[in-house]
Write a protein that holds these residues in place. Structure first.
Motif, PDB file in Angstrom:
ATOM      1  N   LEU A 174       0.893  -1.141  -0.002  1.00  0.00           N
ATOM      2  CA  LEU A 174      -0.106   0.072   0.034  1.00  0.00           C
ATOM      3  C   LEU A 174       0.816   1.341  -0.020  1.00  0.00           C
ATOM      4  N   LYS A 175       0.483   2.325  -0.698  1.00  0.00           N
ATOM      5  CA  LYS A 175       1.148   3.586  -0.725  1.00  0.00           C
ATOM      6  C   LYS A 175       1.221   4.232   0.594  1.00  0.00           C
ATOM      7  N   ASP A 176       1.900   4.916   0.947  1.00  0.00           N
ATOM      8  CA  ASP A 176       2.239   5.644   2.177  1.00  0.00           C
ATOM      9  C   ASP A 176       1.198   6.755   2.424  1.00  0.00           C
ATOM     10  N   GLY A 177       0.753   6.874   3.769  1.00  0.00           N
ATOM     11  CA  GLY A 177      -0.209   7.832   3.974  1.00  0.00           C
ATOM     12  C   GLY A 177      -1.833   7.394   3.811  1.00  0.00           C
ATOM     13  N   VAL A 178      -1.823   6.072   3.450  1.00  0.00           N
ATOM     14  CA  VAL A 178      -3.226   5.575   3.454  1.00  0.00           C
ATOM     15  C   VAL A 178      -3.984   5.420   4.720  1.00  0.00           C
ATOM     16  N   SER A 179      -5.079   6.068   4.676  1.00  0.00           N
ATOM     17  CA  SER A 179      -5.789   5.906   5.962  1.00  0.00           C
ATOM     18  C   SER A 179      -6.417   4.541   6.153  1.00  0.00           C
ATOM     19  N   ASP A 180      -6.873   4.523   7.626  1.00  0.00           N
ATOM     20  CA  ASP A 180      -7.488   3.286   8.059  1.00  0.00           C
ATOM     21  C   ASP A 180      -8.605   2.972   7.123  1.00  0.00           C
TER      22      ASP A 180
END
Length: 292
Positions: A57-63
């Motif tokens: 997953l890309k960085d900064g992906v929210s929950d």
């Protein structure tokens, strides 16, 4: 005279018993190979469905985006199961595996959050994964897919080779079983060759002559099939007691199909062998019957 009358039913019973046992042993061996083939197929499915790959997953992906991505993946027909691994969990796994914390010399956690996924067996191959990778990386939350291409290729190649060998062995065993069943029935009908000749002399048609022999061998085929199934069930019961966890591989639906195939083959092979054996004596001269 009384002794002769007593010997005939005993002789008939013994010959029929020998016939049933001989045919059931041939069917038992055939059933064993079919079960081995079933186990090989189920094991290949089990192995394919336990090969996992990582969806990074890309960085900064929210929950909330992670949950949405997981739901999207679970709804896909080729995904069997998913498990979310956070950045912290990935770091802990690395520490447990190597005994070194990358934060100590990098100053930060270098790992990405990921989703560990497993494919359904029919999609667990390199070609399907390449197509799946193109579709999934089109998502805004997924950066790439990581999977062991060499291992997956080796597993699939070995499964294909084993499957081909088992298929050849099963076909050869079916042919050998037919020869054994045919020889057993030929010996039984051999003792009735003069009766066939007498029936032919009095004007009986070939179908009328064949009918009692075919009926007799249908009954023998059913009895042999039941006996073979009982022996196979006994072997499976023993194997299940000795090998813990084999219940996860063997499915009763597949076994029931094999039992039905064994029963059908017992009847079909017996009928075909009886038909061929009777035909052999239908047009044979009386002189030849004394010397065969």
């Amino acid at each position: 005279m009384a002794e002769n009358k007593k010997k005939k039913p005993v002789s008939f019973f013994n010959s029929r018993l020998v016939s049933v046992i001989s045919i059931s042993l041939a069917l038992f061996l055939m059933g064993l190979f079919l079960i081995v083939g079933l186990l090989g197929n189920e094991l290949s499915v089990y192995m394919k469905e336990n090969i996992s790959f990582s969806i990074m997953l890309k960085d900064g992906v929210s929950d909330s985006e992670v949950k949405r991505t997981e739901q999207m993946l679970s709804a896909l027909p080729y995904i069997k199961s998913t498990r979310y691994i956070s950045k912290d969990e990935a770091a802990k796994d690395m520490v447990a595996e190597l005994g070194v914390d990358p934060k100590d010399f990098l100053g930060h956690n270098p790992f990405q959050a990921s989703i560990e996924a497993k494919l359904n067996a029919e999609y667990a191959n390199i070609d399907s994964l390449k197509v799946i990778e193109k579709r999934l990386t089109a998502s805004t939350n997924i950066s790439q897919l990581l999977y062991q291409q060499d291992m997956m290729q080796i597993v699939n190649n070995n499964i294909k080779k084993i499957g081909a060998v088992l298929a050849v062995l099963i076909i050869v065993l079916i042919l050998i079983s037919f020869v054994l069943i045919n020889n057993t029935i030929r010996l039984l009908i051999y003792s009735k060759r003069f009766l066939i000749y007498t029936m032919r002399l009095v004007g009986a048609t070939p179908s009328f002559i064949r009918k009692p022999f075919i009926k007799y061998n249908i009954t023998s085929g059913i009895s042999s099939g039941i006996l073979a199934i009982c022996m196979l069930s006994g072997v499976l019961y023993y194997v299940q007691k000795q090998l813990i966890g084999i219940d996860e591989i063997i499915h009763w639906e597949g076994l029931l199909i094999i039992y039905a195939v064994i029963m059908a083959l017992g009847i079909i092979l017996s009928v075909v062998a009886a038909h061929l054996s009777v035909n052999r004596y239908l047009n044979m001269d009386i002189g030849k019957m004394y010397y065969i």
